[in-house]
Design a protein around this motif. Structure first.
Motif, mmCIF file in Angstrom:
data_model
loop_
_atom_site.group_PDB
_atom_site.id
_atom_site.type_symbol
_atom_site.label_atom_id
_atom_site.label_comp_id
_atom_site.label_asym_id
_atom_site.label_seq_id
_atom_site.Cartn_x
_atom_site.Cartn_y
_atom_site.Cartn_z
ATOM 1 N N SER A 4 3.344 10.485 2.089
ATOM 2 C CA SER A 4 2.958 11.882 1.958
ATOM 3 C C SER A 4 4.088 12.635 1.259
ATOM 4 C CB SER A 4 2.691 12.497 3.333
ATOM 5 O OG SER A 4 2.203 13.809 3.231
ATOM 6 N N LYS A 5 3.711 13.584 0.419
ATOM 7 C CA LYS A 5 4.690 14.304 -0.401
ATOM 8 C C LYS A 5 4.312 15.771 -0.487
ATOM 9 C CE LYS A 5 6.032 14.340 -5.342
ATOM 10 N NZ LYS A 5 5.940 13.554 -6.595
ATOM 11 N N VAL A 6 5.295 16.629 -0.379
ATOM 12 C CA VAL A 6 5.096 18.063 -0.566
ATOM 13 C C VAL A 6 5.759 18.457 -1.877
ATOM 14 C CG1 VAL A 6 5.658 20.364 0.293
ATOM 15 C CG2 VAL A 6 4.983 18.575 1.893
ATOM 16 N N GLY A 7 5.000 19.164 -2.716
ATOM 17 C CA GLY A 7 5.545 19.651 -3.982
ATOM 18 C C GLY A 7 5.094 21.069 -4.236
ATOM 19 N N PRO A 67 0.799 -1.232 0.000
ATOM 20 C CA PRO A 67 0.000 0.000 0.000
ATOM 21 C C PRO A 67 0.828 1.278 0.000
ATOM 22 C CG PRO A 67 -0.099 -1.091 2.140
ATOM 23 C CD PRO A 67 0.558 -2.048 1.201
ATOM 24 N N GLY A 68 1.947 1.295 0.721
ATOM 25 C CA GLY A 68 2.767 2.495 0.744
ATOM 26 C C GLY A 68 3.350 2.799 -0.620
ATOM 27 N N LEU A 69 3.845 1.771 -1.292
ATOM 28 C CA LEU A 69 4.412 1.965 -2.621
ATOM 29 C C LEU A 69 3.335 2.349 -3.628
ATOM 30 C CD1 LEU A 69 6.999 1.847 -4.290
ATOM 31 C CD2 LEU A 69 6.529 -0.579 -4.708
ATOM 32 N N ALA A 70 2.145 1.771 -3.502
ATOM 33 C CA ALA A 70 1.051 2.120 -4.408
ATOM 34 C C ALA A 70 0.653 3.589 -4.236
ATOM 35 C CB ALA A 70 -0.149 1.210 -4.164
ATOM 36 N N LEU A 71 0.625 4.071 -2.998
ATOM 37 C CA LEU A 71 0.309 5.478 -2.765
ATOM 38 C C LEU A 71 1.371 6.381 -3.385
ATOM 39 C CD1 LEU A 71 -0.893 5.322 0.950
ATOM 40 C CD2 LEU A 71 -2.284 6.008 -1.011
ATOM 41 N N ALA A 72 2.632 6.013 -3.225
ATOM 42 C CA ALA A 72 3.707 6.804 -3.812
ATOM 43 C C ALA A 72 3.614 6.797 -5.332
ATOM 44 C CB ALA A 72 5.059 6.266 -3.359
#
Length: 295
Positions: free
Chosen positions: A174-177, A84-89
């Protein structure tokens, strides 16, 4: 520039042994950009697109063996439950066109600290399956990144697959862009709960020369959950513990100032993402448990 096009994995390994400087290319989402902007001009390109095994995956009882060229779109579609973590990324990578071409193996080969797959690989405890004509070895993800855009591969090695433990608990990314899509991460954070071992793991991207784990934060939270009996009770994590976890996660960073963001902002953003992903993953683990907090 000479274009090498092996038809089998064995031929690819032989070509890489004969031309160690050859640059592998499959999706080409990183390599072709560098070539087009004249940032790289290799003597040999090693085309891996004819090797079907690299586009396959195997789901075992404990882990997924993910072929190096499996595109992000397939991970999102087929491996959401197991990884799941990789799929979200994967959802945050570029555009649909890039997600249909780009792969985790390519992300690892590029070894950019801003690569979106790196934080969830670290949090899941992934191992990189590297192979050459000399044999195969497994490199833990945290040992794979050796510097800015540098990795632990020997000159004659290729990435064949990535071995990733199947999720036994909730995971988040989670990602900030600088915008909502088609963006390189200012910073990123991944968290994975591992209820079987009663541990937590993290991954931080674009906030140090390499992707890193926040080990002090992991150790603190693992101890806090155990001492509070949280795994058994499913009670919420106390706000003080969540704040301390976030502070320690930010402390694991070693960021720089660049055009996408300042070092100060990156540290702050990692702390915010750590606290939020902890809340999301723990709420998912609790599944509507009781409201009293851990001791």
């Amino acid at each position: 520039m000479e274009f090498l096009r092996p038809g089998t994995w064995e031929e690819a390994l032989a070509a890489k042994a004969e031309h160690p400087e050859a640059v592998p290319i499959a999706g080409g989402t990183d390599v072709m950009v560098e070539i087009n902007f004249d940032q790289r001009r290799p003597d040999h390109l090693l085309d891996l697109t004819r090797i079907g095994d690299l586009y396959e995956w195997e789901t075992g009882e404990d882990e997924v063996r993910l072929g190096a060229s499996v595109p992000y779109a397939r991970i999102m579609e087929k491996l959401r439950a197991e990884l799941p973590g990789l799929a979200l990324a994967a959802h945050t990578v570029g555009s649909p066109q890039i997600r249909n071409r780009g792969s985790v193996g390519g992300n690892l080969g590029a070894a950019s600290p801003a690569g979106d797959s790196h934080p969830p690989l670290l949090a899941a405890g992934a191992r990189v399956e590297a192979e050459s004509v000399r044999g195969t070895r497994l490199i833990p993800a945290e040992e794979f990144y050796t510097g800015v855009k540098r990795n632990a591969l020997a000159p004659d090695e290729l990435i064949r697959a990535v071995r990733i433990a199947r999720a036994d608990g909730p995971q988040q990314f989670s990602k900030v862009g600088t915008r909502n899509a088609m963006v390189i991460a200012v910073c990123a954070f991944s968290l994975a709960l591992h209820p079987r071992s009663r541990t937590v793991r993290t991954g931080i991207g674009s906030a140090a020369p390499t992707p890193v784990r926040a080990r002090a934060a992991e150790d603190f939270l693992t101890a806090a959950l155990e001492e509070g009996g949280c795994w058994e009770s499913g009670r919420p994590v106390p706000p003080s513990a969540a704040r301390r976890f976030a502070e320690l996660a930010a402390g694991a960073c070693n960021p720089i100032d660049d055009v996408r963001g300042s070092a100060r902002y990156r540290r702050h953003a990692v702390a915010v993402m750590a606290r939020r992903t902890l809340g999301w993953t723990w709420d998912a683990y609790r599944g509507g448990g009781r409201d009293s907090q851990c001791a």
